[in-house]
Write a protein that holds these residues in place. Structure first.
Motif, PDB file in Angstrom:
ATOM      1  N   LEU A 284       0.799  -1.229   0.000  1.00  0.00           N
ATOM      2  CA  LEU A 284       0.000   0.000   0.000  1.00  0.00           C
ATOM      3  C   LEU A 284       0.833   1.282   0.000  1.00  0.00           C
ATOM      4  N   CYS A 285       2.148   1.142  -0.027  1.00  0.00           N
ATOM      5  CA  CYS A 285       3.042   2.308   0.038  1.00  0.00           C
ATOM      6  C   CYS A 285       2.791   3.131   1.300  1.00  0.00           C
ATOM      7  N   LEU A 286       2.486   2.440   2.394  1.00  0.00           N
ATOM      8  CA  LEU A 286       2.292   3.075   3.686  1.00  0.00           C
ATOM      9  C   LEU A 286       3.301   2.505   4.673  1.00  0.00           C
ATOM     10  N   ARG A 287       3.679   3.332   5.647  1.00  0.00           N
ATOM     11  CA  ARG A 287       4.535   2.884   6.739  1.00  0.00           C
ATOM     12  C   ARG A 287       3.927   3.399   8.038  1.00  0.00           C
ATOM     13  N   ARG A 288       4.070   2.606   9.080  1.00  0.00           N
ATOM     14  CA  ARG A 288       3.525   3.023  10.374  1.00  0.00           C
ATOM     15  C   ARG A 288       4.096   4.379  10.800  1.00  0.00           C
ATOM     16  N   GLY A 289       5.327   4.653  10.457  1.00  0.00           N
ATOM     17  CA  GLY A 289       5.964   5.897  10.839  1.00  0.00           C
ATOM     18  C   GLY A 289       5.333   7.143  10.229  1.00  0.00           C
ATOM     19  N   MET A 290       4.466   6.962   9.232  1.00  0.00           N
ATOM     20  CA  MET A 290       3.782   8.087   8.601  1.00  0.00           C
ATOM     21  C   MET A 290       2.654   8.633   9.472  1.00  0.00           C
ATOM     22  N   PHE A 291       2.271   7.871  10.493  1.00  0.00           N
ATOM     23  CA  PHE A 291       1.079   8.188  11.273  1.00  0.00           C
ATOM     24  C   PHE A 291       1.429   8.415  12.733  1.00  0.00           C
ATOM     25  N   LYS A 292       0.624   9.223  13.400  1.00  0.00           N
ATOM     26  CA  LYS A 292       0.795   9.397  14.842  1.00  0.00           C
ATOM     27  C   LYS A 292       0.409   8.092  15.532  1.00  0.00           C
ATOM     28  N   SER A 293       1.053   7.823  16.657  1.00  0.00           N
ATOM     29  CA  SER A 293       0.858   6.538  17.331  1.00  0.00           C
ATOM     30  C   SER A 293      -0.594   6.283  17.725  1.00  0.00           C
ATOM     31  N   HIS A 294      -1.346   7.330  18.075  1.00  0.00           N
ATOM     32  CA  HIS A 294      -2.743   7.104  18.468  1.00  0.00           C
ATOM     33  C   HIS A 294      -3.638   6.775  17.264  1.00  0.00           C
ATOM     34  N   CYS A 295      -3.094   6.871  16.060  1.00  0.00           N
ATOM     35  CA  CYS A 295      -3.859   6.553  14.844  1.00  0.00           C
ATOM     36  C   CYS A 295      -3.541   5.162  14.303  1.00  0.00           C
ATOM     37  N   ILE A 296      -2.757   4.392  15.055  1.00  0.00           N
ATOM     38  CA  ILE A 296      -2.435   3.023  14.662  1.00  0.00           C
ATOM     39  C   ILE A 296      -2.945   2.107  15.771  1.00  0.00           C
ATOM     40  N   LEU A 297      -3.927   1.288  15.438  1.00  0.00           N
ATOM     41  CA  LEU A 297      -4.555   0.419  16.429  1.00  0.00           C
ATOM     42  C   LEU A 297      -4.436  -1.035  15.996  1.00  0.00           C
ATOM     43  N   ASN A 298      -4.294  -1.900  16.984  1.00  0.00           N
ATOM     44  CA  ASN A 298      -4.254  -3.340  16.734  1.00  0.00           C
ATOM     45  C   ASN A 298      -5.430  -3.990  17.444  1.00  0.00           C
ATOM     46  N   TRP A 299      -6.185  -4.799  16.703  1.00  0.00           N
ATOM     47  CA  TRP A 299      -7.291  -5.524  17.318  1.00  0.00           C
ATOM     48  C   TRP A 299      -6.701  -6.485  18.341  1.00  0.00           C
ATOM     49  N   PRO A 300      -7.221  -6.477  19.568  1.00  0.00           N
ATOM     50  CA  PRO A 300      -6.624  -7.301  20.625  1.00  0.00           C
ATOM     51  C   PRO A 300      -6.905  -8.794  20.451  1.00  0.00           C
ATOM     52  N   VAL A 301      -5.909  -9.584  20.819  1.00  0.00           N
ATOM     53  CA  VAL A 301      -6.067 -11.036  20.791  1.00  0.00           C
ATOM     54  C   VAL A 301      -6.940 -11.470  21.964  1.00  0.00           C
ATOM     55  N   GLN A 302      -6.711 -10.855  23.119  1.00  0.00           N
ATOM     56  CA  GLN A 302      -7.476 -11.200  24.315  1.00  0.00           C
ATOM     57  C   GLN A 302      -8.794 -10.436  24.340  1.00  0.00           C
ATOM     58  N   LYS A 303      -9.873 -11.160  24.605  1.00  0.00           N
ATOM     59  CA  LYS A 303     -11.204 -10.539  24.628  1.00  0.00           C
ATOM     60  C   LYS A 303     -11.312  -9.462  25.707  1.00  0.00           C
ATOM     61  N   GLU A 304     -10.590  -9.628  26.801  1.00  0.00           N
ATOM     62  CA  GLU A 304     -10.684  -8.636  27.881  1.00  0.00           C
ATOM     63  C   GLU A 304     -10.038  -7.301  27.495  1.00  0.00           C
ATOM     64  N   ARG A 305      -9.324  -7.240  26.403  1.00  0.00           N
ATOM     65  CA  ARG A 305      -8.692  -6.008  25.936  1.00  0.00           C
ATOM     66  C   ARG A 305      -9.566  -5.245  24.923  1.00  0.00           C
ATOM     67  N   VAL A 306     -10.715  -5.795  24.559  1.00  0.00           N
ATOM     68  CA  VAL A 306     -11.584  -5.151  23.560  1.00  0.00           C
ATOM     69  C   VAL A 306     -12.056  -3.781  24.039  1.00  0.00           C
ATOM     70  N   ASN A 307     -12.402  -3.668  25.319  1.00  0.00           N
ATOM     71  CA  ASN A 307     -12.843  -2.361  25.832  1.00  0.00           C
ATOM     72  C   ASN A 307     -11.734  -1.321  25.723  1.00  0.00           C
ATOM     73  N   ALA A 308     -10.501  -1.729  26.001  1.00  0.00           N
ATOM     74  CA  ALA A 308      -9.367  -0.804  25.863  1.00  0.00           C
ATOM     75  C   ALA A 308      -9.192  -0.396  24.402  1.00  0.00           C
ATOM     76  N   PHE A 309      -9.387  -1.348  23.481  1.00  0.00           N
ATOM     77  CA  PHE A 309      -9.320  -1.032  22.047  1.00  0.00           C
ATOM     78  C   PHE A 309     -10.376   0.008  21.689  1.00  0.00           C
ATOM     79  N   HIS A 310     -11.604  -0.197  22.163  1.00  0.00           N
ATOM     80  CA  HIS A 310     -12.683   0.758  21.865  1.00  0.00           C
ATOM     81  C   HIS A 310     -12.339   2.146  22.395  1.00  0.00           C
ATOM     82  N   HIS A 311     -11.737   2.205  23.569  1.00  0.00           N
ATOM     83  CA  HIS A 311     -11.330   3.499  24.127  1.00  0.00           C
ATOM     84  C   HIS A 311     -10.281   4.162  23.228  1.00  0.00           C
ATOM     85  N   LYS A 312      -9.285   3.397  22.791  1.00  0.00           N
ATOM     86  CA  LYS A 312      -8.246   3.943  21.909  1.00  0.00           C
ATOM     87  C   LYS A 312      -8.848   4.428  20.593  1.00  0.00           C
TER      88      LYS A 312
END
Length: 109
Positions: A70-98
């Protein structure tokens, strides 16, 4: 209705305050995404000098694959604009907050 698909995509990108790409292996293989959607989203962000693109990774994607596909690099974006879907279900709420933080952040020059 009555508008070409590509024109509708461009119009939607122009009107959007935030543009979200859900990054998966399938997205990396989509030629329309690389040549058109990502290009127009990045162009929009550059023209308006905005921090308006959010990347959500549903899978582990190495930077070299993201860059090659895609000609994109993570470094092009601010850290709060890069999110990873959590593997653990208990982290989903934290993902939604981010995600709320990323969506609520003001586009900055």
């Amino acid at each position: 209705a009555g508008v070409l698909e590509l024109e509708a995509i461009v119009n939607s990108i122009r009107r959007s305050r935030k543009i979200i790409f859900v990054v998966t292996q399938n997205l990396l293989k989509d030629p329309l995404c690389k040549r058109f959607k990502v290009h127009h989203a990045v162009q929009q962000a550059i023209e308006q000098n905005l921090d308006s693109i959010i990347l959500i990774f549903l899978e582990e994607i190495p930077d070299y694959k993201l860059n090659h596909a895609l000609c994109l690099r993570r470094g092009m974006f601010k850290s709060h604009c890069i999110l990873n879907w959590p593997v653990q279900k208990e982290r989903v709420n934290a993902f939604h907050h981010k995600l709320k933080v990323a969506l609520g952040s003001r586009n900055s020059a």
